[in-house]
Enzyme design. Structure first.
Site, PDB file in Angstrom:
ATOM      1  N   ASP A   1     -34.296  81.198 -29.283  1.00  0.00           N
ATOM      2  CA  ASP A   1     -34.935  80.553 -28.133  1.00  0.00           C
ATOM      3  C   ASP A   1     -36.456  80.654 -28.182  1.00  0.00           C
ATOM      4  O   ASP A   1     -37.153  79.970 -27.437  1.00  0.00           O
ATOM      5  CB  ASP A   1     -34.401  81.132 -26.814  1.00  0.00           C
ATOM      6  CG  ASP A   1     -33.035  80.537 -26.444  1.00  0.00           C
ATOM      7  OD1 ASP A   1     -32.458  79.831 -27.299  1.00  0.00           O
ATOM      8  OD2 ASP A   1     -32.540  80.775 -25.331  1.00  0.00           O
TER       9      ASP A   1
ATOM     10  N   ASP B   1     -63.089  38.132 -20.154  1.00  0.00           N
ATOM     11  CA  ASP B   1     -62.292  38.469 -21.321  1.00  0.00           C
ATOM     12  C   ASP B   1     -60.914  38.998 -20.913  1.00  0.00           C
ATOM     13  O   ASP B   1     -59.957  38.946 -21.678  1.00  0.00           O
ATOM     14  CB  ASP B   1     -63.011  39.519 -22.172  1.00  0.00           C
ATOM     15  CG  ASP B   1     -62.324  39.710 -23.506  1.00  0.00           C
ATOM     16  OD1 ASP B   1     -62.347  38.747 -24.305  1.00  0.00           O
ATOM     17  OD2 ASP B   1     -61.713  40.765 -23.732  1.00  0.00           O
TER      18      ASP B   1
ATOM     19  N   GLY C   1     -58.613  38.649 -26.240  1.00  0.00           N
ATOM     20  CA  GLY C   1     -58.550  37.284 -25.721  1.00  0.00           C
ATOM     21  C   GLY C   1     -58.657  36.171 -26.744  1.00  0.00           C
ATOM     22  O   GLY C   1     -57.702  35.443 -26.979  1.00  0.00           O
ATOM     23  N   LEU C   2     -59.808  36.034 -27.410  1.00  0.00           N
ATOM     24  CA  LEU C   2     -59.994  34.909 -28.322  1.00  0.00           C
ATOM     25  C   LEU C   2     -59.092  35.048 -29.539  1.00  0.00           C
ATOM     26  O   LEU C   2     -58.613  34.059 -30.087  1.00  0.00           O
ATOM     27  CB  LEU C   2     -61.462  34.808 -28.746  1.00  0.00           C
ATOM     28  CG  LEU C   2     -62.376  34.318 -27.617  1.00  0.00           C
ATOM     29  CD1 LEU C   2     -63.821  34.282 -28.078  1.00  0.00           C
ATOM     30  CD2 LEU C   2     -61.946  32.949 -27.117  1.00  0.00           C
TER      31      LEU C   2
END
Lengths: 417, 507
Positions: free
Chosen positions: B36, B275, B410-411
């Site tokens: 353990d 954006d 984004g683009l």
């Protein structure tokens, strides 16, 4: 005959043991036997241990799982067996590719005396017709320490091995496939072709055993497996373990000689790889020679590793701790070690850490729970588990093995932060 | 008996360890079998702790079971006291020791140590890690918290809930302490993280409690409300909106103006900047502990303009909160601790971003989906070297970055949509600067999930046109088209069916 440190006193300690339990072996065994599945019958602690030790590496659906015991399973044992049958049926429906299922006992299943041997027999009867064998072994922490889980697993396979009295060399202990292939090539260059491995890569490729079987242990932690094989007629060949150049040559030689291969053929086959491996060790030897190393107990690989570090890389051994000293299999190793080696068996972790702090070793080999705390105290460490999870046996891995010890020291020398 | 492949939470004694390891001056003596001790590596390896957790294990073995495990425990407790000299001892059992019924609490009291001993009973076969942490913290607070000798000033609070191994707890505490102090609120005690038992004795010297992690601090906060009449905050300050509400809530409790000098947060502007338009309606699947999952859903929809297409938790104790939140998004919450079920749900949701735990990170990797981690359980990379909170205004900044970066910008996304057959710039090509070539086949991902066993065939042209759709929406397009075709009994899916379906679903 050299006695090495065979007669050296051994410090036997009892106290907190900072080691894994035998369930951890599942992490490599489930990759090794590709159509086997390991079902731990245990608690959430067992499941959590397995995924923590495996580093939560979910490459695919794993070939291990836990049948989590719940409150009601503890209340009545008859129910626990029914529940287990249900879990196994569900698992086999989900994974029809499983050919061998291991029911793996845990601390809680042992404490409530859930008889997994009986369960395996019953389930084997049910699922045999579908081509699934069901076996059991214990990986519990109360019975096993770390690599002893593999021992228990392989011992469970032994009764399943077909009988064959023909001469063969049986290599026992899980090895990386690349290592197996290299060792096979060397043996076959000697003209030794009746060679088998345990465990097999696939459940159906289980080797046979009988009075003609000579067994060569590839791992130092296989006491129960060896005993089970001996009871089936196999004969143990004492040898160094195949770690480092010295160990690999001694191991190959012992195996081949036992199979009647001439000394000349053996020499011819090992000469080239042996020379190449010696050359490859030079860089690490320059870095490690004279450095002082301390082994905390972990995998039972400590003694052969210490022998390699001392004999081939010139390291000084401060303390070699092992969870369990199995003298019968370790005799050649102890004979090859310096007479004054300080051996310790078992653990009292706090006292052992006091000894580490007092000795200030150049390198401490220890478990994952201790490595970073020791580093933070300014000590350099090597995590022991990597020595179990990396191909380190044989000639071509000798330099890799040395590198595992050299890298922490090199890194320490590099850093200026 | 339950079949489990991976587990989101550890056993309850690991929760207790998280509390003990977060604190100072406390030592945990755990009656547990050999093995353990693996739990130490959670702290030393995953969190990169530079010291061992303050835990002594009895590590009993089979041979001890025949003898006296109770004596072993007493010896371990005595040794731990002698060696570590803590202010107080926490004692308990792991799952196996629970079966032995040795009663660690009683045994530890019987050896008459000169320090307080707190026993915790954590039923390992019923409960899990977070429950264990909450119960342990509650028992410690119950043992040590005292009423103040003089009534505390109104603008004073404690912070409850952060532990060791928590997802960004360390940084959240720094952020929220800064926020509170900036408002003029005195932070009396932060606990468990960084507190000693003697600090818990001072909990009463604050007027109210800030509950950062209700899963862990909630029970203790209710106890303090009952006994010391301390009110507690309900809002968890994750995201800009929740942080503003949190400030208002704190201000009301502290009797202050609900204002902060500067709202040093870029998320609102970044999210409004052009954006970010491409973020609109991105389909996200969210899974984690209840607090983080519910908060993530709110941030995703209100602050980033995403669409939540799946929401769930592994914390059954807080299932109701997650169900209520899911209803806001017209969803049914996924309440499960079976990661295979989560994987199936993620696949079926055809999402574009997964927000989850370490488990979902692995699922997402396999499905080829972008992913950010928002909740425990986490792995070593989720303990970053840099300051990286989730809470407060800086936390919102961190969230913006970590959720948006895995997505296509984004683009970039437009170019991909316009020139789908570009030799180098498509989803099956490796980047040209890495030598180009084909990526390995991805498993599943695009596989359709059909409700009815209707025989549908994509024509070659239809299939080719489908491939021109960017991969991250292709699964959705395929699913919608097949649904559309199934509803109309169309067996051969052509280019026209594809665009009919597109027009239909656009309406």
């Amino acid at each position: 005959m050299a006695r090495g440190c065979s007669d050296a006193p051994v410090l036997r300690e009892r106290g907190q043991r900072e080691v894994f339990c035998g369930l951890t072996g599942i992490v490599w065994l489930h990759r090794k036997i590709q159509d086997a599945f390991f079902l731990v019958v245990g608690s959430r602690t067992c499941a959590h241990l397995l995924q923590s030790a495996a580093g939560v590496m979910i490459f695919a659906e794993p070939r291990f799982a836990t049948a989590l015991m719940e409150e009601r399973d503890l209340a009545g044992l008859a129910d626990a067996h029914d529940e287990l049958d249900g879990v196994v049926a569900k698992l086999l429906r989900r994974r029809p590719d499983i050919r061998m299922l291991f029911l793996v006992g845990s601390c809680p299943s042992e404490v409530i005396k859930l008889d997994l041997g009986r369960a395996a027999q019953r389930l084997d009867g049910v699922h045999k017709s579908n081509g699934v064998r069901v076996l059991s072994y214990s990986g519990s922490g109360i019975e096993t320490t770390f690599t002893q889980g593999e021992d228990a697993c392989l011992a469970a396979l032994v009764p399943q091995m077909p009988r064959d009295e023909a001469p063969q060399l049986l290599v026992v202990g899980a090895l990386a496939e690349v290592v197996e292939d290299q060792l096979s090539r060397i043996f076959s260059a000697m003209g030794l072709t009746n060679l088998a491995f345990l465990p097999p890569r696939r459940a159906r490729e289980l080797a046979s055993v009988g009075r003609g079987t000579k067994m060569l242990l590839a791992q130092p932690f296989l006491a129960d497996t060896a005993r089970a094989l001996e009871s089936r007629g196999a004969v143990h060949i004492p040898a160094l373990f195949p770690l480092g150049v010295e160990g690999t040559t001694a191991w190959l030689t012992a195996g081949a000689a036992a199979m009647g291969i001439s000394a000349q053929r053996i020499r011819d086959a090992v000469e080239m790889p042996e020379t190449r491996a010696r050359l490859a060790l030079e860089r690490a030897r320059a870095e490690l020679s004279g450095k002082r190393v301390f082994f905390m107990p972990d995998s039972q690989l400590e003694i052969p590793l210490a022998r390699f570090l001392h004999n081939e890389l010139g390291m000084e051994l401060i303390e070699v701790g092992t969870p369990f000293l199995h003298r019968a299999h370790m005799t050649p190793e102890l004979e090859a070690m310096p007479a004054n080696t300080f051996l310790s068996e078992g653990q009292h972790v706090d006292r052992q850490l006091d000894r580490v702090r007092a000795a200030r070793p150049d390198l401490t080999v220890c478990g994952l729970g201790l490595a970073n705390p020791l580093e933070a105290e300014g000590m350099t460490t090597k995590w022991a588990i990597e020595l179990v999870f990396t191909p380190i046996q044989g000639y071509n891995q000798a330099a890799d093995l040395a590198e595992l010890f050299a890298r922490p020291l090199r890194r320490k020398a590099l850093l200026e932060v | 008996m339950q079949l489990s492949f991976w587990t989101y939470e550890g056993p309850p004694h690991v929760g207790a360890m998280r509390v003990a390891t977060g604190m100072t001056g406390l030592h945990y003596v755990l009656h547990a079998p050999q093995g353990d001790t693996y739990a130490d590596l959670l702290f030393t390896m995953i969190e990169r702790d530079n010291k061992r957790p303050p835990v002594t294990y009895t590590t009993f073995q089979a041979r001890d079971l025949g003898a006296d495990t109770a004596d072993l425990f007493k010896e371990a407790a005595r040794d731990a006291y002698e060696r570590f000299r803590p202010e107080a001892l926490l004692v308990g059992a792991s799952c196996t020791a629970e079966l032995l019924q040795d009663d660690p609490g009683g045994l530890a009291k019987a050896i008459n140590l000169p320090i307080p001993v707190v026993g915790v009973e954590l039923p390992a076969y019923q409960k899990k890690e977070n429950w264990g942490a909450a119960e342990t913290f509650y028992q410690l607070v119950r043992a040590f918290a005292r009423p103040a000798t003089t009534p505390p000033e109104r603008a004073s609070c404690n912070i409850l809930g952060p532990t060791a191994l928590g997802f960004r707890h360390r940084d959240d505490v720094r952020e929220i302490v800064g926020l509170l102090e900036g408002m003029g609120v005195r932070v009396n005690v932060v606990a468990p993280l960084g507190a000693a038992p003697s600090d818990l004795m001072r909990l009463g010297d604050a007027h109210f409690n800030v509950v950062l992690y209700p899963e862990i601090g909630g029970v203790a906060a209710s106890f303090l409300k009952r006994t010391l009449k301390q009110d507690a905050t309900k809002t968890v300050p994750i995201g800009v909106g929740a942080t503003r509400e949190f400030i208002a809530e704190v201000a009301a409790l502290a009797g202050l103006e609900a204002s902060v000098a500067t709202e040093a947060c870029r998320l609102p502007w970044y999210s409004r900047s052009v954006d970010s338009t491409y973020l609109t309606g991105k389909r996200v699947f969210i899974f984690g502990d209840a607090t983080h999952a519910v908060a993530a859903a709110r941030v995703a929809t209100k602050e980033l303009g995403f669409a939540v297409v799946g929401l769930g938790t592994y914390s059954r104790e807080q299932a109701r909160d997650v169900r209520d939140a899911a209803a806001l998004y017209g969803l049914e919450a996924l309440i499960t601790d079976d990661y295979l079920e989560v994987e199936a749900a993620i696949e079926a949701a055809a999402c574009e971003l997964v927000l989850g735990t370490q488990m979902e990170r692995n699922i997402a990797k396999r499905l080829g989906l972008p992913c950010a981690v928002i909740s425990a359980p986490v792995h070593v990379q989720d303990f970053p070297a840099r300051y990286s909170p989730q809470m407060g205004f800086e936390g919102a900044n961190v969230i913006f970055d970590t959720w948006v970066h895995p997505l296509m910008m984004g683009l970039e996304e437009h170019l991909l949509a316009m020139f789908r057959e570009d030799r180098e710039f498509n989803d099956t090509a490796k980047p040209s600067h890495l030598g180009g070539g084909k990526l390995p086949e991805k498993p599943a991902g695009d596989v359709a999930v059909l409700d009815a066993p209707l025989l549908q065939v994509w024509t070659a042209e239809g299939e080719a046109e489908l491939k021109k759709i960017p991969f991250f929406v292709r699964g959705k397009a395929r699913r919608n088209t097949e649904k559309f075709a199934a509803q109309r009994g169309i067996a051969n899916i052509t280019v026209e069916t594809l665009y009919d379906a597109k027009a239909h679903f656009a309406r």
